[in-house]
Design an enzyme around this catalytic site. Sequence first.
Site, PDB file in Angstrom:
ATOM      1  N   GLU A 508     -29.785 -23.886  24.839  1.00  0.00           N
ATOM      2  CA  GLU A 508     -29.940 -25.344  24.632  1.00  0.00           C
ATOM      3  C   GLU A 508     -28.613 -25.983  24.221  1.00  0.00           C
ATOM      4  OE1 GLU A 508     -32.359 -26.520  25.920  1.00  0.00           O
ATOM      5  OE2 GLU A 508     -33.763 -24.835  25.910  1.00  0.00           O
ATOM      6  N   ASP A 572     -27.928 -20.298  30.670  1.00  0.00           N
ATOM      7  CA  ASP A 572     -28.319 -18.898  30.441  1.00  0.00           C
ATOM      8  C   ASP A 572     -27.091 -18.024  30.196  1.00  0.00           C
ATOM      9  OD1 ASP A 572     -31.031 -19.270  30.689  1.00  0.00           O
ATOM     10  OD2 ASP A 572     -31.159 -18.585  32.772  1.00  0.00           O
TER      11      ASP A 572
HETATM   12 ZN   LIG Z   1     -32.444 -25.148  30.014  1.00  0.00          ZN
END
Ligand SMILES: [Zn+2]
Length: 668
Positions: A508, A572
């Site tokens: 995030e 990621d």
């Molecule tokens: Zn995301």
Amino acid sequence: MRRLLLAFSFVALPLATAIALAQGPSQSGLQLDAMDRTADPCNDFYQFACGAWISKNPIPADRATWGRFDELQERNNATLHTILDKAAIGRDPDQKKIGDYYASCMDEPGINKKGTAPLDPLMKKIAGVSSVTDLSPLVAELHTIGVNVFFGFGAQADFKDASVEMAIADQGGMGLPDRDYYLREDPKATEQRKQYVEHVGKMLSLAGSGSSTAADSVMKIETALAKGALDNVSRRDPTKIYHKLTPAELQFLTPQFLWQKYFDGIGAPPIYALNVTEPDFFKAMGQVMASASIDDIKRYLRWQVLHASAPVLPTPFVDENFKFYGTVLTGATELRPRWKRCVQYTDSDLGEELGKAYVKEAFGPQAKADTLKMVHEVESSLEKDIHELSWMTETTKKEALVKLHAVTDKIGYPDRWRDYSALTIVRGDALGNSQRANAFEFHRQLNKIGKPVDKTEWGMTPPTVNAYYNPLENNINFPAGILQTPFYNAKTDRAVNYGGSGAVIGHELTHGFDDQGRQFDARGNLKDWWTPADAKAFTERAQCFVDEYSQFTAIDDVKLNGKLTLGENTADNGGLRISLMAYLATLAAEPSSTIDGFTPEQRVFLGWGQVWCEKRRPEALRLMAQTNPHSPGRYRVNGVVSNMPEFQKAFSCKPDAPMVRPTQCSVW
Ligand SMILES: [Zn+2]
């Protein structure tokens, strides 16, 4: 809940169902019996981490996908189920609304007995439309109760002055998942359109107003809207979905639709300017209104009313709705049990009243304190990473750090719970409850227009197994629902927690610095703070991810869309890397040891790998590759670790191993 136009989540999930699995006992918290020890981690790490789980777990018939996210959502749902069963008995006055809502939703015989009678007044109004100029007040009424015909309307922070809420008008009014479903020419798409038209026809027939030509009329209108709509890759570019216009300018684009009457109809505060995300869409919408016959428009409106109401209509509507959206589009063969659907609708319509009860049961102060500590550690890692970047100049680094330091963290649940006192829930009126809940939410949004943005508000409910970054508020948000096993467990090994919730936090946080997020500044304003040279260096590095993920096959001949998934893939890759850095920084203070046969670094990677153990039906994989900005679990794992020298070292992989990419991509 109405979807935020811009908010980058961790996962896009069709909401939960089925049986929770027992956790394999281990000292570390890893699920050892999920692993395939015959696989070589350097050859296929995903198989190594999840192979046994994948072979042991069939996808339940009522599911399109099944994974460890779903197992967790199932456990959360079981908690919600107990809360709602108790609430439905009606002893606790604080839980009266959720109890009445849930009980009304569960009353299938009562709903069947009423038939479509509750929709009669609305259908009568549609029948009474005699010209396009009658549309504005009717569209206003439909939007208010959650029937999103023609376009979407609401409030969102002004991209260029993110401290203030403004009105926003966005593309919408289509029943298929994405505009490309109307326009793609391949045989699969053609077949799905045929099935969609059949579905529309059946829904209209069930309501007594169907014919094959009626469904064709609907398809014609929605296809014309789709032609004016923007594709999902372009919509990731904030500059393409920001056009601040005055109401007069909007009126000029769409002479056929009386905007002031619409604003009056929805009860909007005075609107001096609004974000018309895609002016071309509104031009196309006006042309549809001008060229379609009034009878065709009425058919379209009827269909949209039935479509939006389907979940709380009699059984034949629910079944027909599932047949298309469940079976045709996602491959599920059985409808989920009613209680699971009703839990989901209660969460969606009264999420913070239900969430308040959920948090009491499932989220303690320890989890909140631990998560906050981890957030601070991951933030420090990103700070260190930015300082050390070789490709970024000092000027941009300074700005990046200003933005990073301005990020605010929201954990678990809101400080102030939403007040639902203006919402009336009537026991025995499932459809009315749903419509009033939509109206409550719509008005809540409209009331924001022209006011300061409330950054304390949440865009996800507490039991949600997900997380998000809001670029317009520059904050990261972690609902209590995801701060649970397998993401976080206070009692087990910290390495595994860093592979799980630590990487979610990193994910995030890096969204603020992905190809989309980097275009917003510390205050959430759409403003370029990059030197041209650094922007160029970033774009080149990002292109490495586009090329990498575009090679991955989702299903058959459908590859992942490297541009659509770029932001998520960047998050990621950066997320796991900075979480690992954070973990290793804390490790200096404690002895590192092998647990369950794995080193600390290996356990971080396995923690990440195992949150993604999942299976998806072919239909669901196709839908995902075409519409979802996230990659399937296999690539979220192998796509990331194969970019990391840290992984190669942790598992002593040879330089030519498949999990060591010849060109390793990295941004953060
Ligand atoms: Zn995301």
